[in-house]
Design a protein around this motif. Sequence first.
Motif, PDB file in Angstrom:
ATOM      1  N   SER A  65       0.793  -1.234   0.000  1.00  0.00           N
ATOM      2  CA  SER A  65       0.000   0.000   0.000  1.00  0.00           C
ATOM      3  C   SER A  65       0.823   1.282   0.000  1.00  0.00           C
ATOM      4  O   SER A  65       0.251   2.367  -0.145  1.00  0.00           O
ATOM      5  CB  SER A  65      -0.939   0.012   1.214  1.00  0.00           C
ATOM      6  N   ASN A  66       2.159   1.203   0.166  1.00  0.00           N
ATOM      7  CA  ASN A  66       2.911   2.452   0.272  1.00  0.00           C
ATOM      8  C   ASN A  66       2.943   3.248  -1.034  1.00  0.00           C
ATOM      9  O   ASN A  66       3.324   4.406  -1.046  1.00  0.00           O
ATOM     10  CB  ASN A  66       4.331   2.213   0.809  1.00  0.00           C
ATOM     11  N   VAL A  67       2.491   2.630  -2.124  1.00  0.00           N
ATOM     12  CA  VAL A  67       2.388   3.371  -3.382  1.00  0.00           C
ATOM     13  C   VAL A  67       1.348   4.480  -3.263  1.00  0.00           C
ATOM     14  O   VAL A  67       1.428   5.503  -3.947  1.00  0.00           O
ATOM     15  CB  VAL A  67       2.056   2.411  -4.549  1.00  0.00           C
ATOM     16  N   GLY A  68       0.359   4.283  -2.368  1.00  0.00           N
ATOM     17  CA  GLY A  68      -0.628   5.338  -2.141  1.00  0.00           C
ATOM     18  C   GLY A  68       0.010   6.571  -1.538  1.00  0.00           C
ATOM     19  O   GLY A  68      -0.279   7.712  -1.942  1.00  0.00           O
ATOM     20  N   LEU A  69       0.905   6.380  -0.567  1.00  0.00           N
ATOM     21  CA  LEU A  69       1.610   7.510   0.040  1.00  0.00           C
ATOM     22  C   LEU A  69       2.578   8.156  -0.940  1.00  0.00           C
ATOM     23  O   LEU A  69       2.799   9.379  -0.899  1.00  0.00           O
ATOM     24  CB  LEU A  69       2.371   7.039   1.279  1.00  0.00           C
ATOM     25  N   ALA A  70       3.170   7.350  -1.817  1.00  0.00           N
ATOM     26  CA  ALA A  70       4.146   7.879  -2.774  1.00  0.00           C
ATOM     27  C   ALA A  70       3.536   8.918  -3.706  1.00  0.00           C
ATOM     28  O   ALA A  70       4.263   9.720  -4.303  1.00  0.00           O
ATOM     29  CB  ALA A  70       4.746   6.738  -3.596  1.00  0.00           C
ATOM     30  N   GLN A  71       2.204   8.924  -3.801  1.00  0.00           N
ATOM     31  CA  GLN A  71       1.543   9.896  -4.685  1.00  0.00           C
ATOM     32  C   GLN A  71       1.649  11.323  -4.158  1.00  0.00           C
ATOM     33  O   GLN A  71       1.545  12.274  -4.945  1.00  0.00           O
ATOM     34  CB  GLN A  71       0.062   9.535  -4.851  1.00  0.00           C
ATOM     35  N   LYS A  89      -2.788  10.612 -13.736  1.00  0.00           N
ATOM     36  CA  LYS A  89      -3.653  10.032 -12.696  1.00  0.00           C
ATOM     37  C   LYS A  89      -4.259   8.713 -13.173  1.00  0.00           C
ATOM     38  O   LYS A  89      -4.411   7.765 -12.401  1.00  0.00           O
ATOM     39  CB  LYS A  89      -4.751  11.021 -12.310  1.00  0.00           C
ATOM     40  N   LYS A  90      -4.614   8.645 -14.439  1.00  0.00           N
ATOM     41  CA  LYS A  90      -5.206   7.427 -14.982  1.00  0.00           C
ATOM     42  C   LYS A  90      -4.181   6.289 -14.976  1.00  0.00           C
ATOM     43  O   LYS A  90      -4.531   5.133 -14.697  1.00  0.00           O
ATOM     44  CB  LYS A  90      -5.693   7.675 -16.411  1.00  0.00           C
ATOM     45  N   GLN A  91      -2.938   6.579 -15.283  1.00  0.00           N
ATOM     46  CA  GLN A  91      -1.905   5.546 -15.275  1.00  0.00           C
ATOM     47  C   GLN A  91      -1.648   5.020 -13.859  1.00  0.00           C
ATOM     48  O   GLN A  91      -1.437   3.821 -13.667  1.00  0.00           O
ATOM     49  CB  GLN A  91      -0.607   6.100 -15.881  1.00  0.00           C
ATOM     50  N   ILE A  92      -1.711   5.905 -12.860  1.00  0.00           N
ATOM     51  CA  ILE A  92      -1.558   5.459 -11.475  1.00  0.00           C
ATOM     52  C   ILE A  92      -2.710   4.537 -11.092  1.00  0.00           C
ATOM     53  O   ILE A  92      -2.507   3.473 -10.491  1.00  0.00           O
ATOM     54  CB  ILE A  92      -1.473   6.662 -10.520  1.00  0.00           C
ATOM     55  N   SER A  93      -3.925   4.921 -11.471  1.00  0.00           N
ATOM     56  CA  SER A  93      -5.091   4.078 -11.180  1.00  0.00           C
ATOM     57  C   SER A  93      -4.966   2.721 -11.857  1.00  0.00           C
ATOM     58  O   SER A  93      -5.303   1.688 -11.272  1.00  0.00           O
ATOM     59  CB  SER A  93      -6.374   4.772 -11.656  1.00  0.00           C
ATOM     60  N   THR A  94      -4.450   2.716 -13.085  1.00  0.00           N
ATOM     61  CA  THR A  94      -4.277   1.453 -13.813  1.00  0.00           C
ATOM     62  C   THR A  94      -3.264   0.557 -13.089  1.00  0.00           C
ATOM     63  O   THR A  94      -3.482  -0.639 -12.915  1.00  0.00           O
ATOM     64  CB  THR A  94      -3.806   1.717 -15.248  1.00  0.00           C
ATOM     65  N   GLY A  95      -2.145   1.142 -12.664  1.00  0.00           N
ATOM     66  CA  GLY A  95      -1.130   0.362 -11.957  1.00  0.00           C
ATOM     67  C   GLY A  95      -1.648  -0.200 -10.645  1.00  0.00           C
ATOM     68  O   GLY A  95      -1.369  -1.360 -10.300  1.00  0.00           O
ATOM     69  N   LEU A  96      -2.429   0.599  -9.917  1.00  0.00           N
ATOM     70  CA  LEU A  96      -3.009   0.115  -8.673  1.00  0.00           C
ATOM     71  C   LEU A  96      -3.964  -1.047  -8.928  1.00  0.00           C
ATOM     72  O   LEU A  96      -3.981  -2.043  -8.200  1.00  0.00           O
ATOM     73  CB  LEU A  96      -3.752   1.256  -7.963  1.00  0.00           C
ATOM     74  N   ALA A  97      -4.758  -0.937  -9.983  1.00  0.00           N
ATOM     75  CA  ALA A  97      -5.750  -1.969 -10.282  1.00  0.00           C
ATOM     76  C   ALA A  97      -5.112  -3.257 -10.786  1.00  0.00           C
ATOM     77  O   ALA A  97      -5.627  -4.348 -10.519  1.00  0.00           O
ATOM     78  CB  ALA A  97      -6.750  -1.442 -11.312  1.00  0.00           C
TER      79      ALA A  97
END
Length: 538
Positions: A65-71, A89-97
Amino acid sequence: MEKEMADRKVPPVAQGDVYGDGNGDPEMGPGAVDIQRIEKVYRKLDLRIIPAFWTLYFLCSAIRSNVGLAQTMNIGQHHDLASELNLTKKQISTGLALFYVCYVVFDLPSNLIMTRLSPRVWMSRIVIAVGIIGSCMAAMKAAWSFYLLRLLLGIVIAGMWPGMAYYLTLFYPPSRTGKRIGQYFTAAQVSAAVVGLVSAGFQKMDGLQGLVGFQWMFLLYGLVGVCAGISLLWWLPDRPLPPGETRQRTGLDKWLPQSRPALTGEDALIHYQDLTRVYRRSQWTVKDLFRVVIDWRVWPLFVMYFGVVGVGIGVQNYATVIIRATNPKLTGIQLSLLSAPIWIMDLIAILLVTPFSDRFHHHRALFFSVPVCIQIAGLLMTTYAGSVANPWPRYGGLLLVGFGLGPTVPITMTWTNEIFQPRHGEVGVASAAALVSGLGNLGSILTTYALFAGWESDAKPGRKQYRKSTLVMVGILCLSILSAAVMTLLLRFVDGRPGAKQVSSGSSTIEGEGTGLDGAAKRELQERGFGRLWWSKR
């Protein structure tokens, strides 16, 4: 299988020492076990298993989950995740998903492998691999490497959460796993809080040795994860064996370190008498697996899990983003610090609710639904409360969401154990837990990919920013409550009808009511209630 068990020479436990008449004790029936002796055995297991599980879950949750803080880390210096990797932002959402896509696909295969191999070795493998991938995330340079490592992380971590629930049923009755799942689930909340606080320190390391703050975070958590994974080979016990039986070490297992047995001597004998079902191990077949997959009881549990885990992961990944939307003046360090209390509230709720959900285990739906209602109230506060001049009531709504999230995931997994072990045995617990957890993480895909930063029209700055996303989460939580109610009614009117049977080749009940019940199964017929608590006179 029963004949094989009967042929084993297992020293009997002295009946007069361990078994009593259970006079007046709500946990004990005719010929029941001396509960004080049993509790002592389970406390010994707690000391051996729960700290190890807490540690591994803390580290894996932090790495995941630390990728959330990295934002938002060092966002003022443009050293945040999006700026360093040139991500939208869309690319971050894609990577998370992408992480959760792999979770959905590989949860079931991973858990089935664990039933055939050593659970201890398989859990160690998971944590070591998560640590390696987590460290590699410090080297990400572009969107493709972000996507690849999130995919790999999802593959290697798949099966960890349902595998832990399955592992517990090798040592505890299902009705007593809720508190234990809650105890190590607090690691995720402590992790979210601590990672949020510690990330403030990592932001101070920005630029050290040419690495930005979030790269130091990925690297160090990953290395600690690898060390912890290796230690599990000594720390975790393997599946229990009947007293007098020795473990045969073959293949790779001969070259791996051997851990101490979970119990020895009289403690092992007492556990064998109390939880005989876990020693009746037989190799499952594809037909057994198919019976679990088509069991209608999986699907209400899946919908319950879909809602609560979707909201939980959405808040975990976007907590700092949501807080920043309520008050854009906050700095990256302030955002990290404000995210921590959400998970402290989550932890408090777990410690308060899950022990009582075990004591009143016939009412799991109630202990699930009330916290979900608190989540809904919190999301509505986050959406509509406060004003531009005073945004803090919206932050208070997030604290309520955190409190409501706490007990719901452990209770869902515990209810899965309780329902499927008596009906399908070991393969039932392993596969049902994986199906509920794996398919339920479709909710995580929804909240990380389609909502918040992934919903461009909803992410526009202003008073209504993320309003539609939070209302969608309210909707899926309402579905979770409805599913819990449906499950309760169906269990009562379908399973509770005259002539209904619980059939299992390796469970506490074998073709017919009251046949082959072990000591724990007899006690599970009644709730413990408030008996034997510190204020009780018993």
